[in-house]
Design a protein around this motif. Structure first.
Motif, PDB file in Angstrom:
ATOM      1  N   GLY A   1       0.828  -1.205   0.000  1.00 36.09           N
ATOM      2  CA  GLY A   1       0.000   0.000   0.000  1.00 36.09           C
ATOM      3  C   GLY A   1       0.857   1.247   0.000  1.00 36.09           C
ATOM      4  N   PRO A   2       0.234   2.424  -0.023  1.00 33.51           N
ATOM      5  CA  PRO A   2       0.979   3.682  -0.079  1.00 33.51           C
ATOM      6  C   PRO A   2       1.998   3.863   1.050  1.00 33.51           C
ATOM      7  N   ALA A   3       1.616   3.525   2.285  1.00 33.37           N
ATOM      8  CA  ALA A   3       2.520   3.747   3.417  1.00 33.37           C
ATOM      9  C   ALA A   3       3.782   2.888   3.298  1.00 33.37           C
ATOM     10  N   VAL A   4       3.603   1.611   2.962  1.00 35.93           N
ATOM     11  CA  VAL A   4       4.752   0.710   2.807  1.00 35.93           C
ATOM     12  C   VAL A   4       5.596   1.134   1.607  1.00 35.93           C
ATOM     13  N   PHE A   5       4.945   1.468   0.533  1.00 29.79           N
ATOM     14  CA  PHE A   5       5.634   1.890  -0.688  1.00 29.79           C
ATOM     15  C   PHE A   5       6.537   3.091  -0.394  1.00 29.79           C
ATOM     16  N   ARG A   6       5.982   4.073   0.295  1.00 37.78           N
ATOM     17  CA  ARG A   6       6.752   5.280   0.598  1.00 37.78           C
ATOM     18  C   ARG A   6       7.884   4.979   1.567  1.00 37.78           C
ATOM     19  N   SER A   7       7.650   4.094   2.523  1.00 39.87           N
ATOM     20  CA  SER A   7       8.701   3.715   3.471  1.00 39.87           C
ATOM     21  C   SER A   7       9.874   3.051   2.764  1.00 39.87           C
ATOM     22  N   ILE A   8       9.567   2.187   1.796  1.00 40.64           N
ATOM     23  CA  ILE A   8      10.628   1.501   1.043  1.00 40.64           C
ATOM     24  C   ILE A   8      11.463   2.509   0.264  1.00 40.64           C
ATOM     25  N   LEU A   9      10.811   3.438  -0.417  1.00 39.67           N
ATOM     26  CA  LEU A   9      11.544   4.451  -1.180  1.00 39.67           C
ATOM     27  C   LEU A   9      12.400   5.314  -0.264  1.00 39.67           C
ATOM     28  N   ALA A  10      11.838   5.683   0.886  1.00 43.16           N
ATOM     29  CA  ALA A  10      12.574   6.547   1.817  1.00 43.16           C
ATOM     30  C   ALA A  10      13.810   5.852   2.361  1.00 43.16           C
ATOM     31  N   TYR A  11      13.696   4.591   2.708  1.00 41.68           N
ATOM     32  CA  TYR A  11      14.805   3.882   3.337  1.00 41.68           C
ATOM     33  C   TYR A  11      15.853   3.454   2.319  1.00 41.68           C
ATOM     34  N   ALA A  12      15.393   2.980   1.166  1.00 40.62           N
ATOM     35  CA  ALA A  12      16.324   2.431   0.175  1.00 40.62           C
ATOM     36  C   ALA A  12      16.827   3.474  -0.825  1.00 40.62           C
ATOM     37  N   GLY A  13      16.223   4.656  -0.827  1.00 39.74           N
ATOM     38  CA  GLY A  13      16.636   5.681  -1.767  1.00 39.74           C
ATOM     39  C   GLY A  13      15.805   5.670  -3.032  1.00 39.74           C
ATOM     40  N   ASP A  14      15.533   4.497  -3.558  1.00 38.79           N
ATOM     41  CA  ASP A  14      14.614   4.317  -4.678  1.00 38.79           C
ATOM     42  C   ASP A  14      14.213   2.848  -4.726  1.00 38.79           C
ATOM     43  N   ALA A  15      13.299   2.518  -5.625  1.00 41.45           N
ATOM     44  CA  ALA A  15      12.777   1.146  -5.670  1.00 41.45           C
ATOM     45  C   ALA A  15      13.876   0.142  -6.011  1.00 41.45           C
ATOM     46  N   LYS A  16      14.732   0.495  -6.961  1.00 38.65           N
ATOM     47  CA  LYS A  16      15.816  -0.411  -7.341  1.00 38.65           C
ATOM     48  C   LYS A  16      16.747  -0.671  -6.166  1.00 38.65           C
ATOM     49  N   GLY A  17      16.989   0.365  -5.371  1.00 39.50           N
ATOM     50  CA  GLY A  17      17.874   0.231  -4.225  1.00 39.50           C
ATOM     51  C   GLY A  17      17.382  -0.780  -3.209  1.00 39.50           C
ATOM     52  N   PHE A  18      16.064  -0.997  -3.172  1.00 36.51           N
ATOM     53  CA  PHE A  18      15.489  -1.959  -2.237  1.00 36.51           C
ATOM     54  C   PHE A  18      15.979  -3.380  -2.537  1.00 36.51           C
ATOM     55  N   LEU A  19      16.285  -3.650  -3.810  1.00 34.51           N
ATOM     56  CA  LEU A  19      16.792  -4.981  -4.179  1.00 34.51           C
ATOM     57  C   LEU A  19      18.254  -5.164  -3.786  1.00 34.51           C
ATOM     58  N   ASN A  20      18.959  -4.059  -3.585  1.00 37.22           N
ATOM     59  CA  ASN A  20      20.408  -4.128  -3.387  1.00 37.22           C
ATOM     60  C   ASN A  20      20.854  -4.038  -1.934  1.00 37.22           C
ATOM     61  N   ILE A  21      20.021  -3.466  -1.075  1.00 28.28           N
ATOM     62  CA  ILE A  21      20.448  -3.368   0.326  1.00 28.28           C
ATOM     63  C   ILE A  21      20.344  -4.737   0.999  1.00 28.28           C
ATOM     64  N   SER A  22      21.095  -4.902   2.063  1.00 31.89           N
ATOM     65  CA  SER A  22      21.123  -6.198   2.744  1.00 31.89           C
ATOM     66  C   SER A  22      19.778  -6.517   3.379  1.00 31.89           C
ATOM     67  N   LYS A  23      19.575  -7.807   3.646  1.00 31.35           N
ATOM     68  CA  LYS A  23      18.324  -8.226   4.277  1.00 31.35           C
ATOM     69  C   LYS A  23      18.184  -7.582   5.646  1.00 31.35           C
ATOM     70  N   GLY A  24      19.313  -7.463   6.357  1.00 29.91           N
ATOM     71  CA  GLY A  24      19.277  -6.859   7.688  1.00 29.91           C
ATOM     72  C   GLY A  24      18.792  -5.421   7.645  1.00 29.91           C
ATOM     73  N   LYS A  25      19.307  -4.663   6.679  1.00 27.17           N
ATOM     74  CA  LYS A  25      18.887  -3.271   6.550  1.00 27.17           C
ATOM     75  C   LYS A  25      17.434  -3.193   6.089  1.00 27.17           C
ATOM     76  N   ALA A  26      17.082  -4.047   5.134  1.00 22.03           N
ATOM     77  CA  ALA A  26      15.721  -4.024   4.611  1.00 22.03           C
ATOM     78  C   ALA A  26      14.701  -4.365   5.689  1.00 22.03           C
ATOM     79  N   SER A  27      15.082  -5.222   6.617  1.00 23.02           N
ATOM     80  CA  SER A  27      14.150  -5.650   7.663  1.00 23.02           C
ATOM     81  C   SER A  27      13.816  -4.522   8.641  1.00 23.02           C
ATOM     82  N   LYS A  28      14.593  -3.432   8.572  1.00 24.25           N
ATOM     83  CA  LYS A  28      14.333  -2.294   9.459  1.00 24.25           C
ATOM     84  C   LYS A  28      13.260  -1.360   8.903  1.00 24.25           C
ATOM     85  N   ILE A  29      12.875  -1.613   7.661  1.00 25.18           N
ATOM     86  CA  ILE A  29      11.860  -0.761   7.049  1.00 25.18           C
ATOM     87  C   ILE A  29      10.513  -1.005   7.735  1.00 25.18           C
ATOM     88  N   SER A  30       9.865   0.067   8.090  1.00 21.31           N
ATOM     89  CA  SER A  30       8.597  -0.027   8.808  1.00 21.31           C
ATOM     90  C   SER A  30       7.585  -0.891   8.065  1.00 21.31           C
TER      91      SER A  30
END
Length: 371
Positions: free
Chosen positions: A21-50
């Protein structure tokens, strides 16, 4: 950061992940920098996304599987002359970024300017009366000197009359649809839709080829409400889409007007109810719009999105962030978190959104200043 084409591809693929949904989508972009970046960050970092801590692997796997689907969709859109706007696109509507349930993707056809200087939504019952038709035509004739874009839904009745009156008065008009833009519904309005694309156009959050479902239409009503600086309900029954749109616009703190009608007419029950419940002002003429929105005929091209206007349309927390950045000229994210009492993940999301909108810029050392 990704190139514009890559950004659109990856954001489209991410939007296709179930339950994003919108809230999760925006959280992913904010934390990873962009959507592509979400695929590249570590699982540990990604797991911190709200909101996604225990679903990181599942979401990323689905995200990657969606990339070929997204690429095919973009290619299909290119062939059909359909444009795709994702959240980070420069032409994504700023008005919709200000609502919590913003669409992740918008498909559009025509020369739609989704960020017009001025916009008026006009909605009403599908089984309108001659009075309703006449009022709709008169409203748009009187609005013409102010040069707004007319927003509606291409439906029978007041909607299609609003679009046609806009065309007759050389005003751009955009239909937000409950079907995809390659599936004009109702089909009888195809010729009007084609004409609209020459000065405005069609927009939908549904991808080409999407099966139309009745629930799509109440869902799209939030886009009509969100895109309108003011919404006018011409005729409405006690239940129906027009009343839903008005309720949503009221919830978005938009200016809502209702045309009063005969107390014995079922076609005016909804309008009269909105007025009696103080969820809409009585519409007596276009002067009401001029006063509510501080418009003038002398300067119809004046931008709705001056800096002050943009600020006033933002959530209170966003306005607070901008005020602090303005006061301090530049400020670190940690200091902002302390001063605003906003959690770091949410603050990062808000800062990214404000940066997307061109209101702030990021500086070295996780500092921010006004753009």
């Amino acid at each position: 950061m990704s190139s514009p084409n890559e950004t659109t591809l990856h954001e489209l693929a991410l939007s296709l992940v179930p339950n994003i949904g919108p809230a999760v989508f925006r959280s992913i972009l904010a934390y990873a920098g962009d959507a592509k970046g979400f695929l590249n960050i570590s699982k540990g970092k990604a797991s911190k996304i709200s909101r996604i801590s225990n679903k990181v692997v599942e979401i990323r796997n689905q995200f990657e599987k969606n990339l070929p689907i997204a690429e095919k969709t973009l290619n299909d859109c290119l062939k059909k002359e359909i444009q795709v706007s994702t959240f980070s696109s420069l032409d994504y509507p700023l008005r919709l970024k200000g609502i919590d349930d913003f669409p992740l993707v918008i498909y559009k056809k025509g020369i739609c300017d989704l960020n017009p200087s001025r916009s008026i939504g006009i909605v009403g019952t599908r089984s309108c009366t001659e009075y309703g038709r006449a009022v709709t035509k008169k409203i748009i004739e009187e609005l013409a000197p102010y040069q707004p874009t007319i927003i509606s839904g291409l439906a029978y009745g007041i909607d299609i009359d609003a679009h046609r009156a806009a065309l007759q008065n050389d005003l751009p008009t955009i239909a937000f649809m409950g079907s995809s833009v390659d599936n004009i519904y109702p089909a009888i309005h195809k010729s009007t839709a084609k004409e609209m694309c020459l000065s405005g156009g069609l927009a939908s959050e549904y991808a080409p080829g999407t099966t139309m479902h009745p629930s799509n239409f109440p869902q799209r009503n939030r886009l009509i409400a969100g895109m309108s600086d003011a919404l006018i309900v011409v005729e409405a029954a006690i239940k129906g889409g027009a009343l839903i749109t008005a309720e949503i616009a009221y919830g978005y703190n938009k200016e809502v007007f209702a045309v009063p009608g005969n107390l014995q007419s079922q076609h005016s029950e909804g309008c009269n109810k909105l007025i009696s419940k103080m969820k809409a002002s009585i519409f007596t003429g276009v002067r009401d719009i001029e006063e509510a929105l501080s418009w003038s005929k002398e300067n119809p091209s004046e931008s709705q999105f001056s800096k002050e206007k943009k600020w006033s349309m933002l959530p209170v927390e966003d306005q607070q962030i901008l005020k602090l950045i303005k006061e301090k000229q530049s400020v670190e994210i940690d200091q902002l978190a302390m001063l605003t009492d906003i959690s770091l993940p949410l603050l990062a999301s808000k800062l990214l959104n404000l940066e997307f909108e061109g209101m702030i810029r990021s500086l070295p050392g996780k500092r921010y200043s006004l753009a």
